[in-house]
Design a protein around this motif. Sequence first.
Motif, PDB file in Angstrom:
ATOM      1  N   SER A   1       0.834  -1.205   0.000  1.00  0.00           N
ATOM      2  CA  SER A   1       0.000   0.000   0.000  1.00  0.00           C
ATOM      3  C   SER A   1       0.867   1.253   0.000  1.00  0.00           C
ATOM      4  O   SER A   1       1.893   1.324   0.688  1.00  0.00           O
ATOM      5  CB  SER A   1      -0.906   0.019   1.231  1.00  0.00           C
ATOM      6  N   ALA A   2       0.449   2.230  -0.773  1.00  0.00           N
ATOM      7  CA  ALA A   2       1.102   3.534  -0.764  1.00  0.00           C
ATOM      8  C   ALA A   2       0.570   4.323   0.428  1.00  0.00           C
ATOM      9  O   ALA A   2      -0.638   4.352   0.678  1.00  0.00           O
ATOM     10  CB  ALA A   2       0.809   4.276  -2.064  1.00  0.00           C
ATOM     11  N   ARG A   3       1.463   4.960   1.169  1.00  0.00           N
ATOM     12  CA  ARG A   3       1.070   5.760   2.327  1.00  0.00           C
ATOM     13  C   ARG A   3       1.461   7.209   2.049  1.00  0.00           C
ATOM     14  O   ARG A   3       2.618   7.496   1.703  1.00  0.00           O
ATOM     15  CB  ARG A   3       1.747   5.255   3.599  1.00  0.00           C
ATOM     16  N   TYR A   4       0.517   8.124   2.248  1.00  0.00           N
ATOM     17  CA  TYR A   4       0.770   9.527   1.947  1.00  0.00           C
ATOM     18  C   TYR A   4      -0.285  10.400   2.622  1.00  0.00           C
ATOM     19  O   TYR A   4      -1.333   9.914   3.071  1.00  0.00           O
ATOM     20  CB  TYR A   4       0.737   9.763   0.424  1.00  0.00           C
ATOM     21  N   ARG A   5      -0.001  11.688   2.671  1.00  0.00           N
ATOM     22  CA  ARG A   5      -0.962  12.678   3.158  1.00  0.00           C
ATOM     23  C   ARG A   5      -1.397  13.517   1.969  1.00  0.00           C
ATOM     24  O   ARG A   5      -0.569  14.016   1.213  1.00  0.00           O
ATOM     25  CB  ARG A   5      -0.328  13.545   4.248  1.00  0.00           C
ATOM     26  N   ILE A   6      -2.709  13.647   1.784  1.00  0.00           N
ATOM     27  CA  ILE A   6      -3.253  14.341   0.614  1.00  0.00           C
ATOM     28  C   ILE A   6      -4.016  15.583   1.065  1.00  0.00           C
ATOM     29  O   ILE A   6      -4.740  15.545   2.073  1.00  0.00           O
ATOM     30  CB  ILE A   6      -4.165  13.390  -0.203  1.00  0.00           C
ATOM     31  N   THR A   7      -3.829  16.687   0.324  1.00  0.00           N
ATOM     32  CA  THR A   7      -4.506  17.945   0.660  1.00  0.00           C
ATOM     33  C   THR A   7      -5.158  18.517  -0.591  1.00  0.00           C
ATOM     34  O   THR A   7      -4.518  18.655  -1.636  1.00  0.00           O
ATOM     35  CB  THR A   7      -3.511  18.981   1.226  1.00  0.00           C
ATOM     36  N   LEU A   8      -6.450  18.851  -0.454  1.00  0.00           N
ATOM     37  CA  LEU A   8      -7.203  19.447  -1.559  1.00  0.00           C
ATOM     38  C   LEU A   8      -8.140  20.501  -0.987  1.00  0.00           C
ATOM     39  O   LEU A   8      -8.957  20.208  -0.103  1.00  0.00           O
ATOM     40  CB  LEU A   8      -8.006  18.381  -2.303  1.00  0.00           C
ATOM     41  N   ASN A   9      -8.004  21.728  -1.492  1.00  0.00           N
ATOM     42  CA  ASN A   9      -8.874  22.839  -1.080  1.00  0.00           C
ATOM     43  C   ASN A   9      -8.919  23.001   0.444  1.00  0.00           C
ATOM     44  O   ASN A   9      -9.977  23.229   1.050  1.00  0.00           O
ATOM     45  CB  ASN A   9     -10.293  22.640  -1.611  1.00  0.00           C
ATOM     46  N   GLY A  10      -7.759  22.848   1.075  1.00  0.00           N
ATOM     47  CA  GLY A  10      -7.671  23.056   2.516  1.00  0.00           C
ATOM     48  C   GLY A  10      -8.035  21.854   3.357  1.00  0.00           C
ATOM     49  O   GLY A  10      -7.823  21.861   4.581  1.00  0.00           O
ATOM     50  N   LYS A  11      -8.571  20.797   2.739  1.00  0.00           N
ATOM     51  CA  LYS A  11      -8.922  19.583   3.479  1.00  0.00           C
ATOM     52  C   LYS A  11      -7.772  18.593   3.375  1.00  0.00           C
ATOM     53  O   LYS A  11      -7.229  18.378   2.296  1.00  0.00           O
ATOM     54  CB  LYS A  11     -10.197  18.966   2.925  1.00  0.00           C
ATOM     55  N   GLU A  12      -7.428  17.967   4.503  1.00  0.00           N
ATOM     56  CA  GLU A  12      -6.274  17.069   4.534  1.00  0.00           C
ATOM     57  C   GLU A  12      -6.661  15.701   5.074  1.00  0.00           C
ATOM     58  O   GLU A  12      -7.469  15.590   6.002  1.00  0.00           O
ATOM     59  CB  GLU A  12      -5.181  17.676   5.409  1.00  0.00           C
ATOM     60  N   GLU A  13      -6.092  14.644   4.481  1.00  0.00           N
ATOM     61  CA  GLU A  13      -6.321  13.281   4.941  1.00  0.00           C
ATOM     62  C   GLU A  13      -5.030  12.476   4.848  1.00  0.00           C
ATOM     63  O   GLU A  13      -4.136  12.804   4.055  1.00  0.00           O
ATOM     64  CB  GLU A  13      -7.396  12.576   4.096  1.00  0.00           C
ATOM     65  N   THR A  14      -4.972  11.412   5.640  1.00  0.00           N
ATOM     66  CA  THR A  14      -3.902  10.424   5.512  1.00  0.00           C
ATOM     67  C   THR A  14      -4.487   9.203   4.825  1.00  0.00           C
ATOM     68  O   THR A  14      -5.567   8.728   5.182  1.00  0.00           O
ATOM     69  CB  THR A  14      -3.352  10.023   6.899  1.00  0.00           C
ATOM     70  N   HIS A  15      -3.772   8.703   3.813  1.00  0.00           N
ATOM     71  CA  HIS A  15      -4.295   7.619   2.981  1.00  0.00           C
ATOM     72  C   HIS A  15      -3.399   6.385   3.009  1.00  0.00           C
ATOM     73  O   HIS A  15      -2.177   6.479   3.137  1.00  0.00           O
ATOM     74  CB  HIS A  15      -4.403   8.065   1.520  1.00  0.00           C
TER      75      HIS A  15
END
Length: 301
Positions: free
Chosen positions: A173-187
Amino acid sequence: MKIEYAIIIKNKTRLESLTERFNTKAQARFYIESSGGNFQEYIDEHEQFCRSFLEIQTGLSKVIKNKVVEREFVPSYIFSDNNLIVVVGQDGLVANVAKYSRHIPIIAINPDEKRYDGVLLPFTVKNFMKGVYSVVNENFSSKRMRFAEAVLNDGQKLLAVNDLFIGISSHASARYRITLNGKEETHSSSGIIVSTKTGSTGWLSSIFNMVSGISGITNPGYPELNEDDLYFAVREPFKSIRTQTGICGGMLKKGSTLVIESLMPNNGFIFSDGIEQDFLQFNSGATAEIKLSEEEAVLVI
């Protein structure tokens, strides 16, 4: 600038690749047929390509000097402004070449209309010389293909005509933190696909086909993109106490940026248009900004 040289780009046929793998054509035939395959299909495909390629090269030689460059050498080949690029092959080969073309006109030819869709192949063996003459005479029509780009925090950049893949070079699995339009998640996922309009009928469409097959929805809502749009889709996102699935896909309009921070200690990478050999390392400490590029390719039509 006057066109002085045509660079013909081609790829190995499946038969040529098989022969390289098994050392001889006879051994390749034995392997395919002993596995229940139809080796004649490989032969027919190869012979059709060779007939088309010979006709194309013969026609070009009457008008302009030319030389052949194999796909594998395209990333390191330096094109000149007085070149004309002639691509002979499948749609994907056009995408492979376009990001190295530096605005040089590309004439893309479908060598086998019975086998190749030709979405990015406006010309056939029978009419491609019209395109050649139009470029030589500096009176041609063209389609501008916008690129997607990934820019790392150390300044490295990678362009894509069809799509970018951001993930890991294994089945982990790829692990990363994603941010779009000020919203952030860990995937935790199988990676992210970012598609241009040009590439939206390719890899991206297969994700929607998968959704359709699993959900039973006949029309899963394919995105309608224009040249200034990108679309991203997260592949197989996993939800857990540490990872989220709220940002799984969407449109990136012109001016929008998707920010991805790698949480992978090793094997993280970004590649484009199916060329895994041309990639950016994307390990812990690296952050990528994904957006529409100002650069574009010129496809003669």
